[in-house]
Design an enzyme around this catalytic site. Structure first.
Site, mmCIF file in Angstrom:
data_model
loop_
_atom_site.group_PDB
_atom_site.id
_atom_site.type_symbol
_atom_site.label_atom_id
_atom_site.label_comp_id
_atom_site.label_asym_id
_atom_site.label_seq_id
_atom_site.Cartn_x
_atom_site.Cartn_y
_atom_site.Cartn_z
ATOM 1 N N THR A 77 0.971 -1.433 0.025
ATOM 2 C CA THR A 77 0.141 -0.544 0.156
ATOM 3 C C THR A 77 0.893 1.482 -0.013
ATOM 4 N N ALA A 126 0.812 -6.243 9.154
ATOM 5 C CA ALA A 126 0.026 -5.940 8.107
ATOM 6 C C ALA A 126 -1.051 -5.338 8.567
ATOM 7 N N THR A 130 -1.187 -2.885 19.465
ATOM 8 C CA THR A 130 -1.045 -2.008 19.793
ATOM 9 C C THR A 130 -1.224 -1.465 21.600
ATOM 10 N N ASP A 131 -0.916 -0.154 21.814
ATOM 11 C CA ASP A 131 -1.429 -0.318 23.286
ATOM 12 C C ASP A 131 -2.886 1.426 23.176
ATOM 13 N N TYR A 181 -8.957 3.490 14.167
ATOM 14 C CA TYR A 181 -7.522 2.853 13.731
ATOM 15 C C TYR A 181 -7.813 1.452 14.949
ATOM 16 N N SER A 182 -8.135 2.023 16.238
ATOM 17 C CA SER A 182 -8.271 1.776 17.256
ATOM 18 C C SER A 182 -8.714 0.474 17.980
ATOM 19 N N LYS A 192 -7.531 -2.203 15.446
ATOM 20 C CA LYS A 192 -7.060 -3.299 16.139
ATOM 21 C C LYS A 192 -7.432 -4.244 17.083
ATOM 22 N N ASN A 232 3.944 3.839 21.288
ATOM 23 C CA ASN A 232 4.166 4.255 19.950
ATOM 24 C C ASN A 232 5.943 3.731 19.651
ATOM 25 N N ASN A 233 5.864 3.974 18.413
ATOM 26 C CA ASN A 233 7.270 3.263 18.063
ATOM 27 C C ASN A 233 8.233 4.693 16.773
ATOM 28 N N LYS A 244 3.260 10.065 9.755
ATOM 29 C CA LYS A 244 3.571 9.846 11.733
ATOM 30 C C LYS A 244 4.386 11.005 12.332
ATOM 31 N N ARG A 301 -6.566 16.311 16.223
ATOM 32 C CA ARG A 301 -7.017 15.464 16.105
ATOM 33 C C ARG A 301 -9.055 14.759 16.519
HETATM 34 P P1 NAD Z 1 3.268 0.663 8.508
HETATM 35 O O1 NAD Z 1 2.003 1.479 7.742
HETATM 36 O O2 NAD Z 1 4.537 1.689 8.681
HETATM 37 O O3 NAD Z 1 3.254 -0.737 7.360
HETATM 38 C C1 NAD Z 1 2.053 -1.389 7.260
HETATM 39 C C2 NAD Z 1 2.493 -2.786 6.503
HETATM 40 O O4 NAD Z 1 1.325 -3.038 6.045
HETATM 41 C C3 NAD Z 1 2.846 -1.805 4.866
HETATM 42 O O5 NAD Z 1 4.136 -2.579 3.950
HETATM 43 C C4 NAD Z 1 1.475 -1.988 3.800
HETATM 44 O O6 NAD Z 1 2.210 -1.810 2.389
HETATM 45 C C5 NAD Z 1 1.689 -3.430 4.677
HETATM 46 N N1 NAD Z 1 -0.794 -3.370 4.270
HETATM 47 C C6 NAD Z 1 -1.254 -2.793 4.835
HETATM 48 N N2 NAD Z 1 -2.514 -3.473 4.424
HETATM 49 C C7 NAD Z 1 -2.065 -4.368 3.235
HETATM 50 C C8 NAD Z 1 -2.562 -5.921 3.333
HETATM 51 N N3 NAD Z 1 -4.045 -5.484 3.395
HETATM 52 N N4 NAD Z 1 -2.655 -6.553 2.714
HETATM 53 C C9 NAD Z 1 -1.479 -7.278 3.552
HETATM 54 N N5 NAD Z 1 -0.052 -5.998 3.411
HETATM 55 C C10 NAD Z 1 -1.355 -4.784 3.901
HETATM 56 O O7 NAD Z 1 2.896 0.214 9.599
HETATM 57 P P2 NAD Z 1 3.700 -0.194 11.227
HETATM 58 O O8 NAD Z 1 3.479 1.536 11.790
HETATM 59 O O9 NAD Z 1 5.044 -0.760 10.787
HETATM 60 O O10 NAD Z 1 2.867 -0.468 11.901
HETATM 61 C C11 NAD Z 1 2.645 -2.952 11.668
HETATM 62 C C12 NAD Z 1 1.731 -3.255 12.965
HETATM 63 O O11 NAD Z 1 2.719 -2.875 13.977
HETATM 64 C C13 NAD Z 1 0.580 -2.383 12.995
HETATM 65 O O12 NAD Z 1 0.005 -3.872 12.941
HETATM 66 C C14 NAD Z 1 0.575 -1.606 13.707
HETATM 67 O O13 NAD Z 1 -0.859 -1.276 14.270
HETATM 68 C C15 NAD Z 1 1.543 -2.132 15.272
HETATM 69 N N6 NAD Z 1 1.502 -0.876 16.001
HETATM 70 C C16 NAD Z 1 2.553 -0.089 15.719
HETATM 71 C C17 NAD Z 1 3.250 0.922 16.551
HETATM 72 C C18 NAD Z 1 3.825 2.238 15.531
HETATM 73 O O14 NAD Z 1 3.529 3.199 16.341
HETATM 74 N N7 NAD Z 1 3.846 2.491 14.492
HETATM 75 C C19 NAD Z 1 2.988 0.806 17.493
HETATM 76 C C20 NAD Z 1 2.116 -0.113 18.389
HETATM 77 C C21 NAD Z 1 1.813 -1.582 17.493
HETATM 78 O O1 DAU Z 2 0.409 3.681 20.257
HETATM 79 C C1 DAU Z 2 0.798 3.237 19.224
HETATM 80 C C2 DAU Z 2 0.451 3.619 18.016
HETATM 81 O O2 DAU Z 2 1.452 5.115 17.776
HETATM 82 C C3 DAU Z 2 0.305 3.074 16.970
HETATM 83 O O3 DAU Z 2 -0.872 1.828 16.809
HETATM 84 C C4 DAU Z 2 -0.090 3.805 15.581
HETATM 85 O O4 DAU Z 2 -0.033 2.439 14.490
HETATM 86 C C5 DAU Z 2 1.002 4.669 15.242
HETATM 87 O O5 DAU Z 2 0.981 5.547 14.241
HETATM 88 C C6 DAU Z 2 1.274 5.554 16.915
HETATM 89 O O6 DAU Z 2 -0.412 6.689 16.678
HETATM 90 P P1 DAU Z 2 -0.742 8.291 17.689
HETATM 91 O O7 DAU Z 2 -1.359 8.494 17.081
HETATM 92 O O8 DAU Z 2 0.122 7.887 18.748
HETATM 93 O O9 DAU Z 2 0.994 8.780 16.111
HETATM 94 P P2 DAU Z 2 1.041 9.379 15.551
HETATM 95 O O10 DAU Z 2 2.702 9.760 15.174
HETATM 96 O O11 DAU Z 2 -0.258 9.644 14.405
HETATM 97 O O12 DAU Z 2 0.929 10.945 16.257
HETATM 98 C C7 DAU Z 2 1.603 11.381 17.550
HETATM 99 C C8 DAU Z 2 0.839 11.967 18.524
HETATM 100 O O13 DAU Z 2 1.298 14.114 18.127
HETATM 101 C C9 DAU Z 2 -0.322 11.947 18.382
HETATM 102 O O14 DAU Z 2 -0.902 12.443 19.684
HETATM 103 C C10 DAU Z 2 -0.846 13.028 17.341
HETATM 104 C C11 DAU Z 2 0.828 14.395 17.628
HETATM 105 N N1 DAU Z 2 0.401 15.211 16.271
HETATM 106 C C12 DAU Z 2 1.132 14.140 15.569
HETATM 107 C C13 DAU Z 2 1.042 14.027 14.001
HETATM 108 C C14 DAU Z 2 0.638 13.354 12.903
HETATM 109 C C15 DAU Z 2 0.040 15.942 15.785
HETATM 110 O O15 DAU Z 2 0.474 16.724 17.366
HETATM 111 N N2 DAU Z 2 0.690 16.840 14.615
HETATM 112 C C16 DAU Z 2 0.792 16.036 13.746
HETATM 113 O O16 DAU Z 2 1.007 16.310 12.128
#
Ligand code: NAD
Ligand code: DAU
Length: 362
Positions: free
Chosen positions: A38, A84, A136-137, A162-163, A166, A191-192, A201, A297
């Site tokens: 995607t 994914a 996710t948390d 989203y949440s 999940k 959050n990573n 992000k 948001r």
């Molecule tokens: P990301 O959006 O960077 O990557 C998602 C990947 O999934 C992409 O490569 C996308 O192409 C693939 N994908 C999406 N839809 C698909 C489908 N239908 N079939 C096959 N592949 C598909 O996400 P991320 O930040 O790497 O998160 C990965 C996982 O970890 C997710 O499940 C997310 O909920 C979880 N998670 C993320 C965070 C965070 O902070 N980013 C924290 C905790 C948990």
């Molecule tokens: O907690 C884990 C989650 O962390 C994961 O499950 C999600 O996949 C991941 O996207 C992330 O979610 P958040 O919504 O916490 O992350 P994001 O980076 O979108 O936003 C972090 C914080 O910053 C949130 O409080 C919103 C704020 N924010 C975000 C953006 C994109 C801003 O203030 N300005 C911005 O432009």
């Protein structure tokens, strides 16, 4: 040789996990990466390993039952690590349906295909097969500013589409464990941040904008709190849970690194000032004047904070990368990978950015 089926391995955490696993196990493991590519999937993340004999990539949608079934039929999969997903909260607020499709239906397909491949006629499973669902948390909802943590026993209370999607996928995994004794674990991580994170992000968006002298959009009052973890520590935790954790258990992953968004912003700006050379024109651009408060948001969760007590006590996992070090490493990675950022932010990203932020800031 153990064979891993990684879903979403071309995304941020999935690609970091694959690199981590090859660094750790070398040629002792085989990894098959299934990703639909995607907007969030990027094969550039895996360029350095694409020629490896023990790595292969299959472009497929996890909702495509036949495609996933075929992968299990052709390969003796020992471990599934299921990343994914649609992962960005803001996108889920604009377009929830795709989140339900991928995160709920896709997880159901993955569970079903793994069960079909691993189940024996007597209802038990082939030896040493394991499924790990990466979650996710955010499923736990939102905490008060001044108190409390998310434990594995905290009731689910998701707020965003989203949440909610999940949380639904976690419930499906739980139902497979309870009903079919399916060999799985769930991890719920905070959050990573780190290399290869798509600049929708917060952290990579701020780094990218600051270096170009663009506004840094802060939602609401900027005091929402997130609990940040360096992505490699997450990858390590996933591997440890799968190898050392008790089956059927959920483990929370986080490192007690709570910060307000506005604090994160100042840390990034300060670190950029430290790292950029005096004659680098970007040094003059990346300043506090760029900070712009914008519309909040919808349904913005106030605070997340993980209690990682269980994973520490049972498995011995603890984060290794302190935030100061992790953010320096992250910024250094973005400095060294300008081309990656250029490619990631060309085309559709511009349209996304305009739609998401123009209305908010003007
Ligand atoms: P990301 O959006 O960077 O990557 C998602 C990947 O999934 C992409 O490569 C996308 O192409 C693939 N994908 C999406 N839809 C698909 C489908 N239908 N079939 C096959 N592949 C598909 O996400 P991320 O930040 O790497 O998160 C990965 C996982 O970890 C997710 O499940 C997310 O909920 C979880 N998670 C993320 C965070 C965070 O902070 N980013 C924290 C905790 C948990
Ligand atoms: O907690 C884990 C989650 O962390 C994961 O499950 C999600 O996949 C991941 O996207 C992330 O979610 P958040 O919504 O916490 O992350 P994001 O980076 O979108 O936003 C972090 C914080 O910053 C949130 O409080 C919103 C704020 N924010 C975000 C953006 C994109 C801003 O203030 N300005 C911005 O432009």
């Amino acid at each position: 040789m153990r064979t891993y089926l990684v879903t979403g391995g071309a995304g941020f955490i999935g690609s970091n996990y694959i690199h981590y696993m090859f660094r750790k196990y070398g040629d002792e493991i085989k990894i098959i990466n299934v990703d639909a590519l995607t907007y969030a999937g990027n094969l550039e993340n895996l360029k350095s390993i694409e020629g490896k004999q023990n790595y292969s990539f299959i472009k497929a949608d996890i909702c495509d039952k036949e495609a996933i079934r075929e992968i299990f039929a052709k390969n003796d999969i020992d471990r599934v690590v299921h990343f994914a997903a649609e992962s960005h909260v803001d996108r889920s607020i604009k377009n929830p349906e795709v989140f339900v499709r991928t995160n709920v239906l896709g997880t159901a397909v993955m569970l079903n295909c793994a069960k079909e491949a691993w189940e024996l006629p007597d209802g038990t499973y082939k030896e040493d097969k394991k499924f790990l669902h990466v979650s996710t948390d955010e499923v736990y909802g939102s905490l008060e500013e001044d108190g409390g943590y998310f434990y594995e026993t905290t009731p689910y209370a998701p707020h965003s589409p989203y949440s909610a999607s999940k949380a639904s996928s976690d419930m499906l995994v739980r139902s497979y464990m309870d009903t079919y004794h399916f060999p799985a674990n769930i991890t719920n991580c905070s959050n990573n941040y780190g290399p290869y994170q798509f600049p929708e992000k917060f952290i990579p968006l701020v780094i990218n904008n600051a270096l170009q002298g663009k506004k840094l959009p802060v939602y609401g009052d900027g005091k929402n709190v997130r609990d940040w973890l360096y992505v490699e520590d997450h990858a390590k935790a996933i591997d440890m849970v799968q190898e050392k954790g008790r089956l059927f258990e959920t483990y929370n992953i986080g490192g007690h690194n709570e910060k307000q968004n506005i604090e994160i912003l100042h840390i990034i700006l300060d670190t950029l000032q430290e790292m950029l050379a005096d004659d680098d024109p970007r040094k003059k651009l990346a300043t506090e004047e760029l900070i712009t408060y914008v519309e909040d948001r919808k349904g913005h969760d106030r605070r997340y904070a993980i209690a990682p007590d269980k994973i520490k006590a049972e498995i011995g996992w603890e984060p290794e990368t302190m935030f100061k070090e992790g953010i320096r490493r992250t910024i250094k990675w973005y400095f060294e990978n300008e081309e990656w950022m250029k490619n990631a932010t060309s085309g559709d990203y511009q349209k996304y950015y305009a739609e998401m932020y123009n209305a908010k800031s003007e």
